[in-house]
Design a protein around this motif. Sequence first.
Motif, PDB file in Angstrom:
ATOM      1  N   PRO A  62       0.815  -1.219   0.000  1.00 33.30           N
ATOM      2  CA  PRO A  62       0.000   0.000   0.000  1.00 33.30           C
ATOM      3  C   PRO A  62       0.853   1.276   0.000  1.00 33.30           C
ATOM      4  O   PRO A  62       0.482   2.285  -0.602  1.00 33.30           O
ATOM      5  CB  PRO A  62      -0.812  -0.128   1.292  1.00 33.30           C
ATOM      6  CG  PRO A  62      -0.921  -1.597   1.523  1.00 33.30           C
ATOM      7  CD  PRO A  62       0.374  -2.179   1.032  1.00 33.30           C
ATOM      8  N   ILE A  65       1.575   2.295  -3.418  1.00 31.49           N
ATOM      9  CA  ILE A  65       0.365   2.851  -4.033  1.00 31.49           C
ATOM     10  C   ILE A  65       0.218   4.311  -3.636  1.00 31.49           C
ATOM     11  O   ILE A  65      -0.115   5.169  -4.452  1.00 31.49           O
ATOM     12  CB  ILE A  65      -0.865   2.007  -3.619  1.00 31.49           C
ATOM     13  CG1 ILE A  65      -0.792   0.636  -4.303  1.00 31.49           C
ATOM     14  CG2 ILE A  65      -2.169   2.727  -3.947  1.00 31.49           C
ATOM     15  CD1 ILE A  65      -1.829  -0.361  -3.849  1.00 31.49           C
ATOM     16  N   MET A  66       0.534   4.606  -2.364  1.00 37.23           N
ATOM     17  CA  MET A  66       0.457   5.997  -1.899  1.00 37.23           C
ATOM     18  C   MET A  66       1.457   6.877  -2.642  1.00 37.23           C
ATOM     19  O   MET A  66       1.178   8.036  -2.960  1.00 37.23           O
ATOM     20  CB  MET A  66       0.756   6.067  -0.393  1.00 37.23           C
ATOM     21  CG  MET A  66      -0.225   5.328   0.475  1.00 37.23           C
ATOM     22  SD  MET A  66      -1.876   5.961   0.293  1.00 37.23           S
ATOM     23  CE  MET A  66      -1.682   7.519   1.155  1.00 37.23           C
ATOM     24  N   ARG A  69       0.189   7.509  -6.216  1.00 40.56           N
ATOM     25  CA  ARG A  69      -1.102   8.190  -6.337  1.00 40.56           C
ATOM     26  C   ARG A  69      -0.973   9.604  -6.903  1.00 40.56           C
ATOM     27  O   ARG A  69      -1.743  10.009  -7.758  1.00 40.56           O
ATOM     28  CB  ARG A  69      -1.731   8.223  -4.940  1.00 40.56           C
ATOM     29  CG  ARG A  69      -3.115   8.755  -4.894  1.00 40.56           C
ATOM     30  CD  ARG A  69      -3.674   8.641  -3.511  1.00 40.56           C
ATOM     31  NE  ARG A  69      -2.934   9.465  -2.562  1.00 40.56           N
ATOM     32  CZ  ARG A  69      -3.308   9.615  -1.287  1.00 40.56           C
ATOM     33  NH1 ARG A  69      -4.360   8.972  -0.832  1.00 40.56           N
ATOM     34  NH2 ARG A  69      -2.626  10.384  -0.472  1.00 40.56           N
ATOM     35  N   MET A  87       2.246  -3.355 -11.992  1.00 42.32           N
ATOM     36  CA  MET A  87       0.853  -3.041 -12.354  1.00 42.32           C
ATOM     37  C   MET A  87      -0.102  -3.014 -11.160  1.00 42.32           C
ATOM     38  O   MET A  87      -0.988  -2.160 -11.121  1.00 42.32           O
ATOM     39  CB  MET A  87       0.342  -3.960 -13.476  1.00 42.32           C
ATOM     40  CG  MET A  87       0.832  -3.572 -14.852  1.00 42.32           C
ATOM     41  SD  MET A  87       0.841  -1.782 -15.224  1.00 42.32           S
ATOM     42  CE  MET A  87      -0.910  -1.398 -15.310  1.00 42.32           C
ATOM     43  N   PRO A  88       0.036  -3.900 -10.153  1.00 43.77           N
ATOM     44  CA  PRO A  88      -0.835  -3.734  -8.982  1.00 43.77           C
ATOM     45  C   PRO A  88      -0.648  -2.369  -8.299  1.00 43.77           C
ATOM     46  O   PRO A  88      -1.599  -1.815  -7.761  1.00 43.77           O
ATOM     47  CB  PRO A  88      -0.413  -4.882  -8.059  1.00 43.77           C
ATOM     48  CG  PRO A  88       0.137  -5.916  -8.974  1.00 43.77           C
ATOM     49  CD  PRO A  88       0.808  -5.156 -10.087  1.00 43.77           C
ATOM     50  N   ASP A  91      -2.349   0.185 -10.860  1.00 40.89           N
ATOM     51  CA  ASP A  91      -3.804  -0.007 -10.788  1.00 40.89           C
ATOM     52  C   ASP A  91      -4.336   0.495  -9.456  1.00 40.89           C
ATOM     53  O   ASP A  91      -5.351   1.193  -9.403  1.00 40.89           O
ATOM     54  CB  ASP A  91      -4.154  -1.504 -10.901  1.00 40.89           C
ATOM     55  CG  ASP A  91      -4.099  -2.012 -12.331  1.00 40.89           C
ATOM     56  OD1 ASP A  91      -4.169  -1.188 -13.261  1.00 40.89           O
ATOM     57  OD2 ASP A  91      -3.983  -3.239 -12.515  1.00 40.89           O
ATOM     58  N   GLY A  92      -3.643   0.115  -8.383  1.00 39.91           N
ATOM     59  CA  GLY A  92      -4.105   0.472  -7.050  1.00 39.91           C
ATOM     60  C   GLY A  92      -4.087   1.972  -6.812  1.00 39.91           C
ATOM     61  O   GLY A  92      -4.884   2.486  -6.039  1.00 39.91           O
ATOM     62  N   SER A  93      -3.191   2.683  -7.494  1.00 38.80           N
ATOM     63  CA  SER A  93      -3.070   4.134  -7.278  1.00 38.80           C
ATOM     64  C   SER A  93      -4.197   4.909  -7.944  1.00 38.80           C
ATOM     65  O   SER A  93      -4.409   6.073  -7.651  1.00 38.80           O
ATOM     66  CB  SER A  93      -1.735   4.624  -7.829  1.00 38.80           C
ATOM     67  OG  SER A  93      -1.782   4.705  -9.246  1.00 38.80           O
ATOM     68  N   ARG A  94      -4.901   4.276  -8.893  1.00 41.58           N
ATOM     69  CA  ARG A  94      -5.986   4.928  -9.649  1.00 41.58           C
ATOM     70  C   ARG A  94      -5.501   6.200 -10.335  1.00 41.58           C
ATOM     71  O   ARG A  94      -6.276   7.121 -10.573  1.00 41.58           O
ATOM     72  CB  ARG A  94      -7.160   5.255  -8.728  1.00 41.58           C
ATOM     73  CG  ARG A  94      -7.918   4.028  -8.285  1.00 41.58           C
ATOM     74  CD  ARG A  94      -7.713   3.709  -6.849  1.00 41.58           C
ATOM     75  NE  ARG A  94      -8.083   2.316  -6.547  1.00 41.58           N
ATOM     76  CZ  ARG A  94      -9.301   1.915  -6.288  1.00 41.58           C
ATOM     77  NH1 ARG A  94     -10.271   2.770  -6.259  1.00 41.58           N
ATOM     78  NH2 ARG A  94      -9.544   0.657  -6.028  1.00 41.58           N
ATOM     79  N   SER A  96      -4.491   7.575 -13.555  1.00 38.72           N
ATOM     80  CA  SER A  96      -4.498   7.186 -14.971  1.00 38.72           C
ATOM     81  C   SER A  96      -3.380   7.869 -15.758  1.00 38.72           C
ATOM     82  O   SER A  96      -3.051   7.438 -16.857  1.00 38.72           O
ATOM     83  CB  SER A  96      -5.867   7.478 -15.597  1.00 38.72           C
ATOM     84  OG  SER A  96      -6.202   8.832 -15.380  1.00 38.72           O
ATOM     85  N   ARG A  99      -0.275   5.355 -16.352  1.00 35.85           N
ATOM     86  CA  ARG A  99      -0.425   4.015 -16.932  1.00 35.85           C
ATOM     87  C   ARG A  99       0.467   3.880 -18.152  1.00 35.85           C
ATOM     88  O   ARG A  99       0.756   4.862 -18.832  1.00 35.85           O
ATOM     89  CB  ARG A  99      -1.882   3.754 -17.308  1.00 35.85           C
ATOM     90  CG  ARG A  99      -2.822   3.744 -16.122  1.00 35.85           C
ATOM     91  CD  ARG A  99      -4.204   3.284 -16.515  1.00 35.85           C
ATOM     92  NE  ARG A  99      -4.235   1.844 -16.765  1.00 35.85           N
ATOM     93  CZ  ARG A  99      -4.317   0.925 -15.818  1.00 35.85           C
ATOM     94  NH1 ARG A  99      -4.380   1.281 -14.553  1.00 35.85           N
ATOM     95  NH2 ARG A  99      -4.331  -0.354 -16.116  1.00 35.85           N
TER      96      ARG A  99
END
Lengths: 299, 411
Positions: A62, A65-66, A69, A87-88, A91-94, A96, A99
């Motif tokens: 996580p 992901i932070m 973000r 990619m997780p 993807d987890g960061s949302r 776009s 990407r």
Amino acid sequence: MKYLSIILTVAAIAFSARAGGLNIVTTTSDLGSIAAAVAGDHAKVESICTGKEDPHHLQARPKYIMMARNADLWIRTGMELEIGWEMPVIDGSRNSNIRPGQPGHLDASTNIEKLDIPDAGTISRALGDVHAQGNPHYLTDPLNARLVARDIAERLAQLDPANAEAYRANAAAFQQRIDERIPEWTRAMAAFENQSIVTYHKSWIYFAKRFGMPIAIELEPKPGVPPSPAHLNQVVQTVQQQKIGVILQEPWYSKKPAQLVAGKTGARIVVAPIATGGDPAATDYFSLIDLIIQRLGGK
Amino acid sequence: MKSFIVPALAATGLFANTYADDTSLTAFNPAVSVIVDTVYYGENSSEGMSHLKEEMSGFGHVHADGEEHHHGFEEGFNMRHLELQFSAEVDSYFKASAIAAISEDGAEMETAEIETTCLPWGLQARAGKFFSDFGYINARHSHEWDFTDQPLIYELALGSHGLNEKGAQLSWLAPTPFYLLLGAEVFQGENEKLFTAVETDELPAHDGPGLGVGWIKFSPTLPGNHACQMGLFGAAGRHQEEHDGNGDGTADHWLDGYNAFWGGDAVYKYNSSRPYGQGDLTVQAEYLFRRTDLTVEQHDLLPALVGSDKVNEQDGFYLQGTYGFMPRWRGGLRLDMVGLTNSEQAPDGTDSSYGESWRSSAMVDFSPSEFSRIRFQVSNGDYETEDGTQNVWEGFIQLVVSLGAHGAHKF
């Protein structure tokens, strides 16, 4: 009117996130060091790997992901080095913007001359953890770092045109420093010209090629497969036949296999970081290469 | 001039179609991977583990439509799965994946899901058939589990497939300085144990969707190579059952109502810097409480019970840990307990309270590469049934391999 206020609020939030300049997240710390040199004061650079972990084997936490973000630019080594966790995280960061395929996603390997690209006809997982696009440890060659600096500057110039000239100037300064250091590094490595070494993993081939130092064999029988007694016997024979003096490995690998070979042959074990931050003395890309060469030279 | 350009463009288009480079077509193929999961299984219960689990006090007899649905392991060789996975970015707005689970009896759609990649403000939407993201282990496929079989409370409360349904999900990564993810899901309501509509004249027909799930996940940022995540979840939905009370082979009473479950999950991971998984530690635990609250709609044998309630409350947890004790080798221990709360209020007004069951498991697995794993597991449990406590030993040898695309796993 309601919509307008929503749009303004969102724009304000988006703007405030960027107020301190761009956010750059790199997967590895050596990319982070190059990106920091190119970005200068115009961006904040964070790296997911600190240089102390094997980048093949991170978990998509996580915390990463932070970090992803709020990234404006995500820079990866590519060539499947980060395939187990990238990619997780994205993807987890949302987010776009970062990407693959977006301007906020830079694959630093794009313009690298890749080595060890397996033959498409014979590639198989029976060969170990091979990467279909080639060996991803290209940043051990300073001339590749030079190329990556230019690519990062061009991408930053695209994302932040107002500071385009600053990015290009920073990249040029980085390149000039590389050019200035290359003769010195080459001189220091002259002792290894045509003097084979052993490495633990197949992670030093770009470095070895740049400085004309052949790699005779790896301690791993196949990439990603830990050393077996039978293979270590073969390494011992190779070391004896070719009078090899050095076994080079990253800090995260066990020293036991190298000690076994060294005990039978008298070869010297050299533990050197492969990425910035992997050793307290490797604070940036230049001190990293300095340290690798010092350690190889027995200093 | 115009009439000259149009046929010229048409000609290039035709040319492009006819002589398209093969690689330009395969470049857009989805990533394909195949998981083959085989298990050798043995146990020493008198009547078979799947049967025993259906006889467990408080947990048995929740079967919805009388359909015998043994999904447990059979003694000897089991071909648990052949999973065929496809995934790709659809365009710049969606990504999609599908998994076909192929068995000797045929193929079934395990999941087929479409997820947004373009929503702003930390939002993500998902639709299709997918595993609910509540808790920790539910959304994980069986080949990702650290033990061969699933936690007891999951199997008893939700069945061997967990909560995997047709529906839609919206989740939001909150803009907080720590990791906070919130999710809401709506499903059709087709879970074999807890949320089902039975299509029969004796019960009222309910249109879907019939199940709502909500969850929250929180992860404080820990220093170094430590990571943890905690979650809370809850779900509620419609449920119907039909039962054969006198055992003559035909249903004789029907129930309708609402079921719910809630609980929490926690996982801690230490990712050592060493390669081949050596020194990696994972500890995880989940607690789940379920309540079924049904009303007798029709009773052919005891019509006086129509309108009375049947209420069940059961719970359970598991706690497990795995540690990479050598390069490529892991060992793990798991404790399962169910029925710490275990009460039943029958439609005739009798209240029953049952005891608890527990199981402990130990496993050792060896992963020659990231694409293969062999696991040895032993479990021993005391299962509370109407005929008293039964102690059963189980043994598993599992071989899982993955072919094709190199998948990444989420935290």
